[in-house]
Design an enzyme around this catalytic site. Structure first.
Site, PDB file in Angstrom:
ATOM      1  N   ASP A 125       1.193  -1.075   0.240  1.00  0.00           N
ATOM      2  CA  ASP A 125      -0.002  -0.052   0.089  1.00  0.00           C
ATOM      3  C   ASP A 125       0.642   0.983   0.368  1.00  0.00           C
ATOM      4  OD1 ASP A 125      -1.847  -1.982   0.591  1.00  0.00           O
ATOM      5  OD2 ASP A 125      -1.967  -1.920   2.828  1.00  0.00           O
ATOM      6  N   ASP A 161       3.511  -0.182  -8.915  1.00  0.00           N
ATOM      7  CA  ASP A 161       2.865   0.328 -10.338  1.00  0.00           C
ATOM      8  C   ASP A 161       2.981   1.781  -9.307  1.00  0.00           C
ATOM      9  OD1 ASP A 161       0.942  -0.040  -7.402  1.00  0.00           O
ATOM     10  OD2 ASP A 161      -0.448   0.994  -8.758  1.00  0.00           O
ATOM     11  N   TYR A 203      -1.552  -8.602  -7.643  1.00  0.00           N
ATOM     12  CA  TYR A 203      -2.106  -7.241  -7.690  1.00  0.00           C
ATOM     13  C   TYR A 203      -1.299  -6.533  -8.991  1.00  0.00           C
ATOM     14  CZ  TYR A 203      -4.635  -6.170  -3.586  1.00  0.00           C
ATOM     15  OH  TYR A 203      -5.310  -6.089  -2.230  1.00  0.00           O
TER      16      TYR A 203
HETATM   17  C1  LIG Z   1      -1.670  -4.460  -2.509  1.00  0.00           C
HETATM   18  S1  LIG Z   1      -0.968  -6.311  -1.539  1.00  0.00           S
HETATM   19  C2  LIG Z   1      -0.154  -6.742  -2.185  1.00  0.00           C
HETATM   20  C3  LIG Z   1      -0.026  -8.127  -1.551  1.00  0.00           C
HETATM   21  C4  LIG Z   1       0.942  -9.426  -2.830  1.00  0.00           C
HETATM   22  N1  LIG Z   1       2.424  -8.440  -2.531  1.00  0.00           N
HETATM   23  C5  LIG Z   1       0.859  -8.549  -4.053  1.00  0.00           C
HETATM   24  O1  LIG Z   1       1.135  -8.051  -5.277  1.00  0.00           O
HETATM   25  O2  LIG Z   1      -0.547  -8.909  -5.038  1.00  0.00           O
HETATM   26  C6  LIG Z   1      -0.475  -5.527   1.029  1.00  0.00           C
HETATM   27  C7  LIG Z   1      -0.569  -6.275   1.138  1.00  0.00           C
HETATM   28  O3  LIG Z   1       0.389  -6.098   2.722  1.00  0.00           O
HETATM   29  C8  LIG Z   1      -0.212  -6.707   3.589  1.00  0.00           C
HETATM   30  N2  LIG Z   1       0.372  -5.606   4.849  1.00  0.00           N
HETATM   31  C9  LIG Z   1      -0.271  -4.269   4.976  1.00  0.00           C
HETATM   32  N3  LIG Z   1       0.527  -3.877   5.835  1.00  0.00           N
HETATM   33  C10 LIG Z   1       0.760  -4.030   6.666  1.00  0.00           C
HETATM   34  C11 LIG Z   1       1.475  -4.884   7.746  1.00  0.00           C
HETATM   35  N4  LIG Z   1       1.720  -3.565   8.109  1.00  0.00           N
HETATM   36  N5  LIG Z   1       1.321  -5.787   8.358  1.00  0.00           N
HETATM   37  C12 LIG Z   1       1.859  -7.233   7.544  1.00  0.00           C
HETATM   38  N6  LIG Z   1       0.638  -7.184   6.222  1.00  0.00           N
HETATM   39  C13 LIG Z   1       0.901  -5.481   5.661  1.00  0.00           C
HETATM   40  C14 LIG Z   1      -1.776  -6.513   3.425  1.00  0.00           C
HETATM   41  O4  LIG Z   1      -2.574  -7.463   4.087  1.00  0.00           O
HETATM   42  C15 LIG Z   1      -2.183  -7.177   2.186  1.00  0.00           C
HETATM   43  O5  LIG Z   1      -1.884  -8.281   1.413  1.00  0.00           O
END
Ligand SMILES: C[S@@+](CC[C@H](N)C(=O)[O-])C[C@H]1O[C@@H](n2cnc3c(N)ncnc32)[C@H](O)[C@@H]1O
Length: 237
Positions: A125, A161, A203
């Protein structure tokens, strides 16, 4: 809870390569595997690579298949997504894969000095709003955390991205005189030809469908430098 979800939870519980620590196992103390992932979890001395915010763990499992001589741990807070990667590791009998369900904010409780050789940060994110710098996974706050467990010359890969996150990360790298091994703001139009091109995350596929360019940076963390926030003067407040 639906039957399908229950089955996934029970599978996650039954796989010994999936670690889902309770709060009491890390609150105010180190997790039992800290400093011992190679000797007690993987039972070999191979290099250790982490994928942060791994979601379905495409890099964790994809790289594990390409590099059986390295160990991989995917980290995410969301169990339902992680199940997909864990199921792949189970189905392919991958012995060099672990999954750790926790918040990345707690990562220092899990890995000891010099224990980790490489980090992948895949489509995090971006957290680009004002006053969110501390939440970005390439912010000095997180880099200070990573430097406590990265081996000297440890490598960080960021694939995103988000051009603003790419630009911000380049700023942090330059401000701290870190070494960039490769950087491109349009990976699939660049001359990069490494293994990363073969793996696309959930993603990433969504962003590619929308026609967004994918950026990639590979840099080295100097673990002797203490990093400072760029946008906020008082990091402790
Ligand atoms: C936008 S998704 C991307 C997932 C994967 N890497 C992809 O490219 O498909 C962001 C991921 O980060 C995890 N995430 C966000 N903040 C986090 C945190 N503080 N600790 C652990 N996981 C986190 C979310 O649960 C999510 O699965």
């Amino acid at each position: 809870m639906g039957k399908n979800k229950l089955r996934k939870w029970s599978e996650m519980d039954s796989w010994d390569f999936v670690i889902q620590p309770g709060f009491n196992e890390i609150f105010g103390k180190d997790f039992r595997l800290k400093g011992k992932w190679k000797s007690e979890f993987f039972r070999n001395g191979n290099p250790l690579v982490l994928e942060l915010g791994c979601g379905k763990g495409e890099y964790t499992t994809g790289l594990a298949m390409m590099y059986p001589e390295k160990n991989f741990v995917g980290i995410d807070i969301k169990g339902a997504r992680m199940w997909r990667g864990a199921r792949t590791a189970h189905d392919h009998s991958l012995k060099n894969v672990g999954f750790l369900r926790t918040r990345i904010e707690f990562i220092r409780s899990f890995f000891g000095e010099g224990e980790v050789d490489e980090l992948w940060i895949t489509f995090p994110d971006p957290q680009m709003k004002r006053r969110r710098e501390k939440k970005r996974l390439t912010s000095p706050i997180f880099l200070n955390s990573y430097r406590t467990f990265l081996a000297p010359g440890g490598i960080v890969h960021l694939k995103t991205d988000s051009k603003p996150l790419f630009d911000y990360t380049i700023k942090v790298i330059e401000h701290n005189s870190l070494k960039i091994n490769f950087a491109t703001d349009n990976l699939y139009e660049s001359d990069y030809s490494g293994e990363i091109l073969a793996i696309k995350t959930h993603y990433e596929k969504l962003f590619l469908l929308k026609g967004f360019p994918i950026t990639y940076i590979q840099f080295e963390v100097n673990n002797e430098v203490r990093f400072e926030l760029l946008e906020e003067k008082n990091p402790e407040q």
